[in-house]
Write an enzyme that holds these catalytic residues in place. Structure first.
Site, PDB file in Angstrom:
ATOM      1  N   GLU A  44       0.964  -1.115  -0.069  1.00  0.00           N
ATOM      2  CA  GLU A  44       0.052  -0.059  -0.097  1.00  0.00           C
ATOM      3  C   GLU A  44       0.853   1.101  -0.009  1.00  0.00           C
ATOM      4  OE1 GLU A  44      -3.159   0.114  -1.245  1.00  0.00           O
ATOM      5  OE2 GLU A  44      -3.564  -1.327   0.319  1.00  0.00           O
ATOM      6  N   GLY A 134     -13.154   2.622  -3.341  1.00  0.00           N
ATOM      7  CA  GLY A 134     -11.730   2.201  -3.327  1.00  0.00           C
ATOM      8  C   GLY A 134     -11.529   0.881  -3.982  1.00  0.00           C
ATOM      9  N   SER A 137     -13.764   1.650  -9.670  1.00  0.00           N
ATOM     10  CA  SER A 137     -14.534   1.948 -10.508  1.00  0.00           C
ATOM     11  C   SER A 137     -14.097   2.587 -11.619  1.00  0.00           C
ATOM     12  CB  SER A 137     -16.034   2.223 -10.267  1.00  0.00           C
ATOM     13  OG  SER A 137     -15.703   3.663  -9.857  1.00  0.00           O
ATOM     14  N   SER A 138     -13.150   3.741 -11.308  1.00  0.00           N
ATOM     15  CA  SER A 138     -12.668   4.546 -12.185  1.00  0.00           C
ATOM     16  C   SER A 138     -11.580   3.694 -13.263  1.00  0.00           C
ATOM     17  CB  SER A 138     -11.678   5.537 -11.602  1.00  0.00           C
ATOM     18  OG  SER A 138     -10.592   5.138 -10.937  1.00  0.00           O
ATOM     19  N   GLU A 170      -6.416   9.333 -16.665  1.00  0.00           N
ATOM     20  CA  GLU A 170      -6.865   9.891 -15.300  1.00  0.00           C
ATOM     21  C   GLU A 170      -6.068  10.797 -14.543  1.00  0.00           C
ATOM     22  OE1 GLU A 170      -8.313   6.910 -12.833  1.00  0.00           O
ATOM     23  OE2 GLU A 170      -8.288   7.842 -11.082  1.00  0.00           O
ATOM     24  N   ASP A 182      -3.859   0.605 -10.683  1.00  0.00           N
ATOM     25  CA  ASP A 182      -5.650   0.003 -10.992  1.00  0.00           C
ATOM     26  C   ASP A 182      -5.555  -0.442 -12.356  1.00  0.00           C
ATOM     27  OD1 ASP A 182      -5.646   0.801  -8.570  1.00  0.00           O
ATOM     28  OD2 ASP A 182      -6.911   2.435  -8.510  1.00  0.00           O
TER      29      ASP A 182
HETATM   30  P1  ADP Z   1     -13.153   4.525  -7.296  1.00  0.00           P
HETATM   31  O1  ADP Z   1     -12.069   4.394  -8.442  1.00  0.00           O
HETATM   32  O2  ADP Z   1     -12.587   4.252  -6.073  1.00  0.00           O
HETATM   33  O3  ADP Z   1     -14.237   3.690  -7.511  1.00  0.00           O
HETATM   34  P2  ADP Z   1     -12.899   7.360  -8.345  1.00  0.00           P
HETATM   35  O4  ADP Z   1     -13.458   8.564  -7.604  1.00  0.00           O
HETATM   36  O5  ADP Z   1     -11.610   7.222  -8.583  1.00  0.00           O
HETATM   37  O6  ADP Z   1     -13.609   5.768  -7.247  1.00  0.00           O
HETATM   38  O7  ADP Z   1     -13.779   7.081  -9.471  1.00  0.00           O
HETATM   39  C1  ADP Z   1     -15.323   6.981  -9.621  1.00  0.00           C
HETATM   40  C2  ADP Z   1     -15.721   7.923 -10.767  1.00  0.00           C
HETATM   41  O8  ADP Z   1     -15.691   7.193 -11.843  1.00  0.00           O
HETATM   42  C3  ADP Z   1     -17.284   7.943 -10.656  1.00  0.00           C
HETATM   43  O9  ADP Z   1     -17.500   9.232  -9.775  1.00  0.00           O
HETATM   44  C4  ADP Z   1     -17.475   8.250 -12.177  1.00  0.00           C
HETATM   45  O10 ADP Z   1     -17.204   9.725 -12.497  1.00  0.00           O
HETATM   46  C5  ADP Z   1     -16.594   7.279 -12.824  1.00  0.00           C
HETATM   47  N1  ADP Z   1     -17.153   6.175 -13.046  1.00  0.00           N
HETATM   48  C6  ADP Z   1     -16.818   4.882 -12.510  1.00  0.00           C
HETATM   49  N2  ADP Z   1     -17.880   3.987 -12.966  1.00  0.00           N
HETATM   50  C7  ADP Z   1     -18.768   4.394 -13.894  1.00  0.00           C
HETATM   51  C8  ADP Z   1     -19.843   4.034 -14.787  1.00  0.00           C
HETATM   52  N3  ADP Z   1     -20.287   2.900 -14.636  1.00  0.00           N
HETATM   53  N4  ADP Z   1     -20.448   5.066 -15.446  1.00  0.00           N
HETATM   54  C9  ADP Z   1     -19.855   6.342 -15.570  1.00  0.00           C
HETATM   55  N5  ADP Z   1     -19.020   6.659 -14.623  1.00  0.00           N
HETATM   56  C10 ADP Z   1     -18.440   5.829 -13.867  1.00  0.00           C
HETATM   57 MG    MG Z   2     -10.285   5.449  -8.662  1.00  0.00          MG
END
Ligand code: ADP
Ligand code: MG
Length: 397
Positions: A44, A134, A137-138, A170, A182
């Protein structure tokens, strides 16, 4: 909430469901792609120190259905945000607007800047990675979009380059500082395996996880406000450590380049805080390599102590844990069938990762959820995951 299972039929069902939704919005056929979120098992804050990380891709994914268009319009719909955005790929002034669409548009703009000409396309995006928890999803949305666009353009896909371009999108387009982990694991994950990544050389090794182990992710449901300032401060402290230590180690480029005894010998060059930050990184790199060796040799008995030490180090030396994470880890360590528990991700809230015997995972979820709710007043989300496959096209035939 359970992640989707990874058998072919479930994938196929999800892919078909997405195609049907694409068709009712865009009235055409499409191809379906998927890229996973991830969880880091150990290593980490080592990524931006040129060190080692050991993540696994998980079953939560971002799905993208895409059909190319004859023009250069990119029409993006996100089911998660129930929002549609349209841009033109010839627009030389594409920039971040603070919306969800920055991620996929950033990816398209970055691919084009890198010389990959893309067709216009209609995209239907639907993710089941919890947003902002965390679990990255990004990276899942970036990698699935990038792969889909490259495939639509019939460009050959080099996954290492794809991961780097998504990271660049990003960093530079969205404006979020993140390492390579990631995007890399979302590209290279393999079902049943974790991945040891050298963040300097990008050499990697897949490591089979014991099949009876589940990756249980406990979401504290809190995210303390100083997350990004804390992250930037830690990066600056690591850089200060390198600057001061490189006076005695001129070859040194990152904390990756010194051993614990090197650090101890020159402790007086550093402030107490910077010394502890450096000690976390140096020992965490060693723990990550030891964890990888234990997986390689099937020595699962070594894992719990390494995870306990990792949590203690990030809590006491790096100071990015918080009360909720510490409570979640303590509760987990008291349960039967647990092969290790620690916070995962940037810290200041978010999730813990727990290696739990499959047969003990239901009881684990129940007891940890109850104990955590009683102690904090927050009811946690707990996800029982298995290591999953990286990005690819999903068969919907
Ligand atoms: P994490 O990566 O921990 O989930 P982040 O803040 O780095 O959190 O990324 C989240 C952002 O990624 C969301 O607020 C959105 O902008 C984008 N995102 C992720 N998944 C989707 C999706 N399925 N549709 C649209 N945007 C998405
Ligand atoms: Mg992220």
């Amino acid at each position: 909430m359970r992640p989707p299972l990874f058998d072919k039929n479930t994938y196929m069902d999800q892919a078909r469901a997405l195609l049907a939704k694409f068709n009712s919005r865009f009235h055409s056929a499409a191809k379906v792609y998927r890229a996973p979120g991830r969880v880091n098992l150990i290593g980490e804050h080592t990524d931006y120190n040129d060190g080692f990380v050991l993540p696994a891709a998980i079953g939560f994914s971002c799905w993208v259905a895409l059909a190319p268009r004859d023009d250069r319009q990119l029409v993006l719909y996100s089911e998660n945000f129930d929002d549609s955005v349209e841009v033109n790929l010839d627009d030389r002034h594409l920039h971040a607007t603070g919306k969800w669409s920055d991620y996929p548009i950033g990816v398209a703009a970055t691919l084009e800047q890198a010389g990959y000409r893309l067709p216009g396309a209609n995209l239907y995006i639907a993710g089941d990675v919890p947003l902002g928890a965390g679990l990255s999803s990004s990276a899942a949305v970036e990698v699935s979009t990038a792969f889909a666009l490259m495939d639509a353009a019939r460009h050959p896909i080099d996954l290492k380059k794809l991961a780097l371009l998504c990271q660049r999108a990003e960093n530079e387009f969205v404006g979020a500082r993140c390492g390579i982990m990631d995007q890399f694991i979302s590209c290279h994950g393999r079902a049943g395996n974790a991945l040891l990544l050298d963040c300097r050389s990008l050499d990697f090794q897949l490591l089979r996880l014991p099949p009876q182990i589940r990756l249980v992710i406990c979401n504290t449901m809190v995210q303390h406000k100083h997350e990004s300032s804390g992250y930037n401060a830690r990066r600056a402290q690591c850089e200060e450590g390198v600057r001061k230590l490189s006076k005695v180690y001129p070859q040194m480029r990152a904390l990756r380049d010194i051993s614990l005894s090197d650090l101890e010998s020159h402790r007086s060059l550093l402030s107490e805080v910077v010394y502890r930050r450096c000690r976390h990184i140096v020992t965490e790199n060693a723990r990550t390599l030891a964890f990888a060796s234990a997986l390689r040799s099937g020595d699962t008995a070594a894992l719990p102590q390494l995870m306990t030490d990792a949590h203690r180090s990030i809590r006491d030396d790096f100071e990015v844990s918080c009360q909720e994470l510490d409570i979640m880890v303590q509760l987990a360590e008291q349960q039967p069938g647990v092969l290790g528990a620690r916070m995962t991700g940037g810290g200041f809230g978010g999730c813990t990762i727990n290696l739990v015997e499959a047969s003990a995972s239901d009881a684990f979820c129940e007891r940890v959820a109850q104990g955590y709710a009683a102690a904090t007043g927050h009811y946690p989300n707990i996800y029982v995951c298995e290591a999953s496959q990286g990005v690819g096209m999903a068969d919907a035939s």
